[in-house]
Design an enzyme around this catalytic site. Structure first.
Site, PDB file in Angstrom:
ATOM      1  NE  ARG A 153      -4.213   6.138  -4.584  1.00  0.00           N
ATOM      2  CZ  ARG A 153      -3.961   6.935  -5.623  1.00  0.00           C
ATOM      3  NH1 ARG A 153      -4.225   8.219  -5.536  1.00  0.00           N
ATOM      4  NH2 ARG A 153      -3.470   6.454  -6.745  1.00  0.00           N
TER       5      ARG A 153
ATOM      6  CB  CYS B 254       1.767  30.774 -16.191  1.00  0.00           C
ATOM      7  SG  CYS B 254       2.008  32.302 -15.320  1.00  0.00           S
TER       8      CYS B 254
ATOM      9  N   PRO C 102       0.833  -1.199   0.000  1.00  0.00           N
ATOM     10  CG  PRO C 102       0.074  -0.941   2.200  1.00  0.00           C
ATOM     11  CD  PRO C 102       0.842  -1.885   1.302  1.00  0.00           C
TER      12      PRO C 102
HETATM   13  N1  LLP Z   1       3.410  -1.237  -5.945  1.00  0.00           N
HETATM   14  C1  LLP Z   1       3.747  -0.901  -7.196  1.00  0.00           C
HETATM   15  C2  LLP Z   1       4.580  -1.805  -7.981  1.00  0.00           C
HETATM   16  C3  LLP Z   1       3.305   0.306  -7.748  1.00  0.00           C
HETATM   17  O1  LLP Z   1       3.633   0.635  -8.978  1.00  0.00           O
HETATM   18  C4  LLP Z   1       2.507   1.180  -6.958  1.00  0.00           C
HETATM   19  C5  LLP Z   1       2.030   2.458  -7.486  1.00  0.00           C
HETATM   20  C6  LLP Z   1       2.192   0.785  -5.642  1.00  0.00           C
HETATM   21  C7  LLP Z   1       2.647  -0.430  -5.179  1.00  0.00           C
HETATM   22  C8  LLP Z   1       1.384   1.635  -4.714  1.00  0.00           C
HETATM   23  O2  LLP Z   1       0.106   1.880  -5.194  1.00  0.00           O
HETATM   24  P1  LLP Z   1      -0.953   2.630  -4.251  1.00  0.00           P
HETATM   25  O3  LLP Z   1      -1.230   1.714  -3.089  1.00  0.00           O
HETATM   26  O4  LLP Z   1      -0.350   3.904  -3.798  1.00  0.00           O
HETATM   27  O5  LLP Z   1      -2.114   2.831  -5.120  1.00  0.00           O
HETATM   28  N2  LLP Z   1       0.709   9.158  -9.193  1.00  0.00           N
HETATM   29  C9  LLP Z   1      -0.535   8.406  -9.188  1.00  0.00           C
HETATM   30  C10 LLP Z   1      -0.348   7.028  -8.605  1.00  0.00           C
HETATM   31  C11 LLP Z   1       0.700   6.202  -9.322  1.00  0.00           C
HETATM   32  C12 LLP Z   1       0.897   4.865  -8.663  1.00  0.00           C
HETATM   33  C13 LLP Z   1       2.043   4.150  -9.241  1.00  0.00           C
HETATM   34  N3  LLP Z   1       2.320   2.883  -8.649  1.00  0.00           N
HETATM   35  C14 LLP Z   1      -1.586   9.199  -8.437  1.00  0.00           C
HETATM   36  O6  LLP Z   1      -1.294  10.295  -7.969  1.00  0.00           O
HETATM   37  O7  LLP Z   1      -2.727   8.759  -8.326  1.00  0.00           O
END
Ligand code: LLP
Length: 444
Positions: free
Chosen positions: A305, A373, A303
């Site tokens: 986010r 901008c 996890p």
């Molecule tokens: N593991 C891997 C291999 C990943 O690529 C990612 C996220 C995670 C775990 C964690 O995912 P989460 O639990 O945070 O969803 N910038 C984008 C999110 C990109 C996520 C990329 N990989 C946003 O602001 O929504």
């Protein structure tokens, strides 16, 4: 687990668990008055609540751990990397997922135990692979066939055996935003099961003298509300593992379905809680192992986010107004896309409140614009706020994930400061950049 005192508050389920309103009517976080924090540290300011961070860590470690004791919850550092947050995650006994030499360097500087770190990335540089081997990190998650060969060679040169997982692409669509979908056939990430490349990778890994293939990893996307997607992913991955056992005598020891657990950004859209995700993933894993006669593997979940989003609140100062009669009222703040690019890239939606009138009923509908901008520099389109006036502090909850790490110096913006709050005390953990910082790398 932390007591959620924010429950009676408007937006309480989106704000940190310690959120409250003091007698002055100001929003408080971790016992600190946010209007005072803004005055002391300036804005834009990212405030992180220690208790919410720890509560989220524990929600994941407990809910997965009690169903499948051999689980390591590895925080995905890309959501927010920095010494303070990584130390907290290490203290909570978790692992860490890093995606670059830079994130690895920050993790090592934070004193994160290397054996609990996993390195990901679809195009790791040879230098990054060497840095990872030198540091003795736990696993390298190999993303493609080229990297398998490269890592085998580098590990041989370093005189070590690299412990690896293969990142596979299971071909599952979780129906999230297309820019954060990562496990379908047409993606740059991972080795496709569907095309036969995954089997080729298993054969190649088993024949590589300097690699030890410990298991399979995948990550199908981010902000996933669709529970069935996790179940399907586990079934596809374990089905593949069973085929690899039958055809190549390979026994899966470790498995990761990645991260992607959704968080709540706006009122009325609560995602499943960590316990529900844990039940889904672990039940699907146990059922698939039983069905295929496979031993239960060690489980990793990642996890990002969901560990940091709710803990972070962005504070801005309201500046100019522009009213276009019959069309729209813009209220501009002193930050925007340079510190939060998410609305511009993903059409991400946020809530907001005026920190100095936190209990007031929201009134007029306005559009919160950033100061950069670009016409696309809009933080929140059409939101009801309690009469925003110049000088007010605007608080945007659920800003803890992917805002600060994606911040830029666009328009030579100074990247924001971060404070951690706990028990009525604030700790500046990252100072705001200065004009000198902007010039630090300039050589003329
Ligand atoms: N593991 C891997 C291999 C990943 O690529 C990612 C996220 C995670 C775990 C964690 O995912 P989460 O639990 O945070 O969803 N910038 C984008 C999110 C990109 C996520 C990329 N990989 C946003 O602001 O929504």
């Amino acid at each position: 687990m932390a007591q959620d005192v924010s429950a009676g508050l408007r937006l309480g389920s989106i704000l940190p668990v310690t959120a409250g309103v003091n007698p002055a009517g100001h929003l408080t976080l971790g016992g600190c008055d946010t209007v005072e924090l803004a005055a002391e540290y300036g804005t834009p300011l990212y405030v992180f609540d220690d208790e919410t961070l720890r509560a989220q860590c524990r929600a994941f470690t407990t809910s997965f751990g009690h169903r499948h004791p051999s689980t390591m919850v590895a925080y995905a550092a890309k959501a927010l990397a920095g010494l303070a947050v990584l130390r907290l995650v290490a203290e909570e006994g978790m692992g860490l997922d890093v995606v670059s030499g830079g994130e690895l360097a920050v993790a090592l500087a934070a004193g994160f135990p290397p054996e609990r770190i996993h390195l990901h990335g679809n195009n790791k540089a040879p230098s990054e692979l060497r840095e990872a081997l030198d540091a003795g990190i736990g696993r390298i998650v190999v993303d493609n066939l080229d990297e398998l060969a490269l890592l085998d060679r580098i590990a041989g040169e370093c005189g070590v055996t690299a412990s690896i997982l293969l990142r596979l692409s299971p071909g599952v669509d979780p129906h999230t935003h297309h820019k954060i979908t990562t496990g379908i056939l047409d993606t740059k990430f991972g080795i496709s099961i569907q095309t036969g490349d995954a089997e080729t990778a298993v054969i190649q890994a088993l024949a590589s003298p300097h690699l030890e293939l410990l298991g399979f990893h995948c990550h199908i996307g981010s902000q996933i509300f669709e529970k069935e997607a996790y179940v399907e992913t586990v079934e596809v991955m374990l089905g593949f593992a069973a085929r690899m056992r039958d055809r190549h005598g390979y026994t899966l020891q470790e498995f990761s379905p990645g991260g992607g657990f959704a968080v709540q950004y706006v009122a009325g859209a609560p995602p499943p809680d960590p316990d529900v995700y844990a039940e889904l993933v672990v039940d699907a894993l146990h059922a698939a192992c039983e069905a295929h006669g496979l031993p239960l593997p060690k489980l990793f979940v990642e996890p990002g986010r969901s560990i940091v989003a709710r803990a972070g609140v962005a504070l801005y100062t309201v500046g100019s107004h522009k009213e276009i009669p019959g069309v729209r009222t813009y209220v501009s703040v002193d930050g925007g896309m340079a510190d939060n690019i998410r609305p511009a890239i993903y059409d991400a939606r946020y809530e907001a409140l005026i920190a100095g009138r936190a209990a007031a009923e929201p009134g007029d509908i306005v559009t919160v614009a950033g100061k950069y901008c670009e016409s696309g520099d809009i933080l929140i389109r059409d939101i009801a706020l309690a009469e925003p006036r110049a000088g007010d502090i605007l608080a945007i909850p659920a800003s803890g994930a992917y805002c600060v790490p994606m911040a830029s110096n666009y328009n030579a913006a100074l990247r924001p400061a971060i404070v951690f709050v706990k028990d009525g005390a604030a700790r500046l953990v990252r100072r705001r950049e200065t004009y000198e910082d902007l010039l630090r790398t300039e050589l003329g």
